[in-house]
Design a protein around this motif. Sequence first.
Motif: not given
Length: 265
Positions: A53-56, A165-170
């Motif tokens: 909701n802060q990042n379209p 699998l990608v784990a870089l954080g949202s």
Amino acid sequence: MIGVESRFYIDVRVDNLSLDTALERVETLYKESSDGVPRQIFFTNVHSVHLANQNPLLKHDLNEADLVLPDGSGLKIAGKVLNKPVEVNLNGTDFTPKVFRMAEVAGWSVYLLGAKKNVITECVENISKRFSKLEVKGYHNGFFDDKEEKEILKEINQLKPDILLVALGSPFQERWIAKNAVNLDTRLCFAVGGLFDFLSNQTSRAPLWMRKIGCEWVYRFIQNPKEKWDRIFVEIPLFLYAILHEKIRSVIPRGNFKKLGPFNG
Ligand code: UDP
């Protein structure tokens, strides 16, 4: 998407499925990806709803993915308040090992991208012990510059893993997949957040009783209060406020309700 009921919580998509149906859906997406387009599988939780909701762009990536599974008790609460219940919590940490089991049977290979160097090495060792028939084609830590990124993309395309699998954080992991999937020789791309930390021995999961009552987030906060404090003291209250706002908006006739939601400015 045919046969999948998508719901929106504060404009962010969640697909409401049982565990078995979600796994069937993964299998179907795998088959469909024989058209050369890797399918994108994400997880939505309170944190990603807040960020979206802060990042379209994140909102777009989540809402346009091929499958978006509900992660965590926050969405269950939202579902109850809005009369759009979420059938089951399908967080990545519990769901991905089930995909590994499927992959062992189906002969699908994996590539892991993300987390710190020591974490990903230990994670791969543990996966190989626990899922002895799973082929881990390769892995790389999640801290790389542009030059290294090109090498990583090249390596993935040489190895052609079935699952990435990608784990870089949202929001980085969702953006990374949405941006690169089209050029990748793989079948399914999952964004998995903190999964590698849990699968290594670096970060412990909350005790089962805490997970059962939906309080894993409390445990994660206690483990790492410096990094996670805002998720508890900012994101959860804002999320609850926005959900209540959405509820009130749904019962008050249009036009009588000002745009006062926390994400509306
Ligand atoms: N991470 C990474 N590269 C970065 C930033 C983060 O590989 O530039 C990793 C981090 O080490 C961790 C994962 O991304 O393994 C994200 O974990 P987090 O607990 O933030 O995930 P979430 O709570 O969003 O699932």
